[in-house]
Design a protein around this motif. Structure first.
Motif, PDB file in Angstrom:
ATOM      1  N   ALA A 154       0.839  -1.206   0.000  1.00 45.42           N
ATOM      2  CA  ALA A 154       0.000   0.000   0.000  1.00 45.42           C
ATOM      3  C   ALA A 154       0.872   1.253   0.000  1.00 45.42           C
ATOM      4  CB  ALA A 154      -0.941  -0.012   1.198  1.00 45.42           C
ATOM      5  N   GLY A 157      -8.600   3.040  -0.455  1.00 47.22           N
ATOM      6  CA  GLY A 157      -7.757   1.864  -0.572  1.00 47.22           C
ATOM      7  C   GLY A 157      -8.597   0.622  -0.727  1.00 47.22           C
ATOM      8  N   ILE A 164      -4.190  -0.389   4.636  1.00 46.54           N
ATOM      9  CA  ILE A 164      -4.187   0.903   3.943  1.00 46.54           C
ATOM     10  C   ILE A 164      -3.436   1.966   4.741  1.00 46.54           C
ATOM     11  CG2 ILE A 164      -5.657   2.675   2.874  1.00 46.54           C
ATOM     12  CD1 ILE A 164      -5.491  -0.099   1.428  1.00 46.54           C
ATOM     13  N   ARG A 193     -10.687   8.969   4.417  1.00 40.95           N
ATOM     14  CA  ARG A 193     -10.274   7.714   3.808  1.00 40.95           C
ATOM     15  C   ARG A 193     -11.390   6.684   3.834  1.00 40.95           C
ATOM     16  NH1 ARG A 193      -5.547   4.096   6.403  1.00 40.95           N
ATOM     17  NH2 ARG A 193      -7.266   3.014   7.389  1.00 40.95           N
ATOM     18  N   VAL A 244      -4.635   1.752  -4.503  1.00 36.91           N
ATOM     19  CA  VAL A 244      -4.890   2.999  -3.788  1.00 36.91           C
ATOM     20  C   VAL A 244      -5.158   4.117  -4.799  1.00 36.91           C
ATOM     21  CG1 VAL A 244      -3.871   4.772  -2.290  1.00 36.91           C
ATOM     22  CG2 VAL A 244      -3.487   2.350  -1.808  1.00 36.91           C
TER      23      VAL A 244
END
Length: 153
Positions: free
Chosen positions: A67, A95, A110, A129, A145
């Motif tokens: 990630a 993510g 993530i 997020r 991502v």
């Protein structure tokens, strides 16, 4: 704000070449004061670093590192379009984790991306997020991502 290039250097990281699209899209596009970065895979020199599902063949620790690589590739896309020095704020990170059945530590994976943005941009790297578990990702990637960044003129 700190110099993002200097921060990358302090972290021992260099911006890679922009990952060429694997389908019909562009790596990043600017609209007004925002840059929308297409989903980035953990690619290095045109090759996926790993394939498989997190929790079955790919460890959570490895996935977190992947990630981070996705985030680094996103920074390369932003840099090629407008330059990292123009980033005012990382606004939103989404993510995706190809999760094995029963694997629920998706947010921790993530964090690899989120922590890199924080390390590079400081407070401006703190963002909204979403972390989503999915059955499959392009090319068999364990993580993907995408990023929205606010930029200055």
């Amino acid at each position: 704000m700190t110099d993002p290039y200097a921060k990358l250097g302090e972290l021992g990281l260099t911006l890679p070449e922009v990952v060429p699209p694997v389908a019909s899209y562009v790596p990043a596009v600017q609209s007004g004061d925002q840059v929308f970065v297409s989903g980035q895979l953990p690619m290095v020199d045109g090759k996926l670093l790993a394939t498989g599902k997190v929790g079955d063949g790919v460890s959570p620790e490895q996935a977190k590192e992947l990630a981070e690589r996705c985030a680094l590739n996103a920074l390369a896309a932003i840099d090629s379009l407008v330059g990292l020095e123009k980033v005012v704020k990382i606004v939103k990170v989404t993510g995706f984790v190809a999760a094995a059945e029963g694997f629920t530590a998706i947010p921790a994976v993530i964090n690899g991306a989120s922590e890199l943005f924080g390390a590079v941009f400081g407070e401006a790297g703190r963002h909204a997020r979403s972390a989503v578990g999915v059955a499959e990702l392009p090319l068999g990637s364990p993580v993907e991502v995408e990023v929205i960044a606010e930029v200055s003129e």
